[in-house]
Scaffold this motif. Structure first.
Motif, short mmCIF file in Angstrom:
data_model
loop_
_atom_site.label_atom_id
_atom_site.label_comp_id
_atom_site.label_asym_id
_atom_site.label_seq_id
_atom_site.Cartn_x
_atom_site.Cartn_y
_atom_site.Cartn_z
N HIS A 178 0.80 -1.23 0.00
CA HIS A 178 0.00 0.00 0.00
C HIS A 178 0.83 1.27 0.00
O HIS A 178 0.32 2.34 -0.29
N GLU A 194 -10.88 -3.51 -2.83
CA GLU A 194 -10.05 -3.77 -4.02
C GLU A 194 -9.39 -5.16 -4.00
O GLU A 194 -8.80 -5.57 -4.99
N HIS A 195 -9.52 -5.87 -2.87
CA HIS A 195 -8.81 -7.15 -2.75
C HIS A 195 -9.62 -8.28 -3.39
O HIS A 195 -10.01 -9.25 -2.73
N PRO A 200 -8.81 -7.13 4.82
CA PRO A 200 -9.02 -7.01 3.37
C PRO A 200 -9.71 -8.23 2.77
O PRO A 200 -9.42 -8.62 1.64
N CYS A 240 -7.66 -1.97 4.06
CA CYS A 240 -6.23 -1.86 4.38
C CYS A 240 -5.87 -0.45 4.81
O CYS A 240 -4.82 0.06 4.45
N HIS A 251 -1.19 -10.13 -0.73
CA HIS A 251 -0.74 -8.86 -1.33
C HIS A 251 0.67 -9.01 -1.88
O HIS A 251 0.99 -8.59 -2.98
ZN LIG Z 1 -4.67 -4.21 0.82
#
Ligand SMILES: [Zn+2]
Length: 306
Positions: A65, A135-136, A203, A222, A277
């Motif tokens: 991130h 977004e995950h 997430p 996140c 991630h």
């Molecule tokens: Zn994330």
């Protein structure tokens, strides 16, 4: 940091335009770049049996991130035949870079290829109450099937001679995902409980939606919250005690301080849920896959639900 990036972009945009025009990839092999581990893993899976070059932009072991592209990264992108990225809050920088490239970058956005899900919130969670898109998308196995199938079509359009191979690889991956979905369904159906606790960011909205799991967590998505309030900590401790949970989770590459504190207070075990991630350098070099990570998470989930 943003100002530095704008300066970098200004300096390198001229260089990139001249580079990308003269050094266009003239060989038969495609140069394919994924922004983070899920994008990279999808590209690697679909490119089995091809001679294409697949790489990950995010350095292994780093926090996805806070990633900012280096000048070398921007040059790498300018020379790529396809760039796969999430398309959410964490890679908003992509729009700025694309604007500065002066040449069109072929892209595939994960977030646009699957149904949207809002970040899940639980009781006593920290952070902003406003609802944001999670977004995950890769944390759902059904999404992974959809992503592989759509990305295979995109690759086949760029590289028609391997179009059939991309389709075959997507199908084989889909079958492996189906087997994992069946395994996860069984673990959850046979579990004594349906609730998990994350003493961390969360997430996993796509994942809990897919498998109908209940959860409690310290922070949504996140967001970069550093300290949970006393109220949130007390709530999570109470939940672990009340539900007699054997495991409290934290996510990968996290300091896990809060999970350790809850573990000390309740006697439960600390478990690392790898939300994929990014990997450590060691994991990356060992060639670990998305499917491997999910299997590890599933083994811990089985323990946590029993
Ligand atoms: Zn994330």
């Amino acid at each position: 940091m943003k100002k530095i990036m704008i300066v970098i972009l200004a300096i390198f945009s001229i260089l990139i335009v001249s580079c990308s025009k003269s050094d266009n990839n003239t060989s038969e092999k495609l140069i394919l770049v994924g922004v983070n581990f899920p994008s990279y893993d999808l590209l690697r899976t679909l490119n089995q049996g091809t001679e294409n070059s697949v790489s990950m932009l995010l350095p292994p072991g780093s926090e996805s991130h806070s990633y900012e592209p280096t000048p070398q990264d921007i040059i790498k992108l300018s020379k790529s035949d396809l760039f796969v990225y999430t398309g959410g809050e964490s890679d908003e920088w992509v729009n700025k870079v694309m604007g500065s490239l002066g040449t069109k970058l072929e892209t595939f956005k994960l977030i646009e290829a699957v149904p949207s899900v809002l970040e899940a919130h639980s009781e006593a969670m920290e952070g902003e109450a406003e609802e944001e898109i999670d977004e995950h998308v890769w944390t759902s196995l059904e999404n992974e099937k959809l992503l592989a199938s759509k990305l295979a079509i995109k690759l086949g359009q760029i590289d028609t001679k391997n179009a059939e191979l991309y389709q075959e690889n997507a199908k084989a991956f889909s079958l492996q995902l189906d087997a994992l979905i069946a395994e996860a369904d069984e673990v959850i159906a046979n579990g004594k409980r349906k609730v998990i606790v994350f003493a961390d960011r969360f997430p996993l909205s796509h994942f809990v939606n897919e498998f109908n799991l209940e959860f409690y967590a310290a922070f949504p998505g996140c967001v970069h919250e550093s300290e949970a309030s006393a109220k949130t900590v007390a709530f999570l401790i109470e939940k672990v005690k009340e539900e007699k949970l054997p495991i409290v989770f934290h996510i990968e590459l996290s300091d896990s301080k809060l999970a350790k504190l809850i573990s000390e207070e309740t006697g439960c075990k600390v478990g690392e849920w790898n939300t994929a991630h990014n990997l450590t350098r060691e994991q990356f070099d060992s060639g670990i896959t998305y499917l491997d990570l999910f299997k590890q998470d599933l083994a811990l989930l089985k323990e946590a639900l029993n």
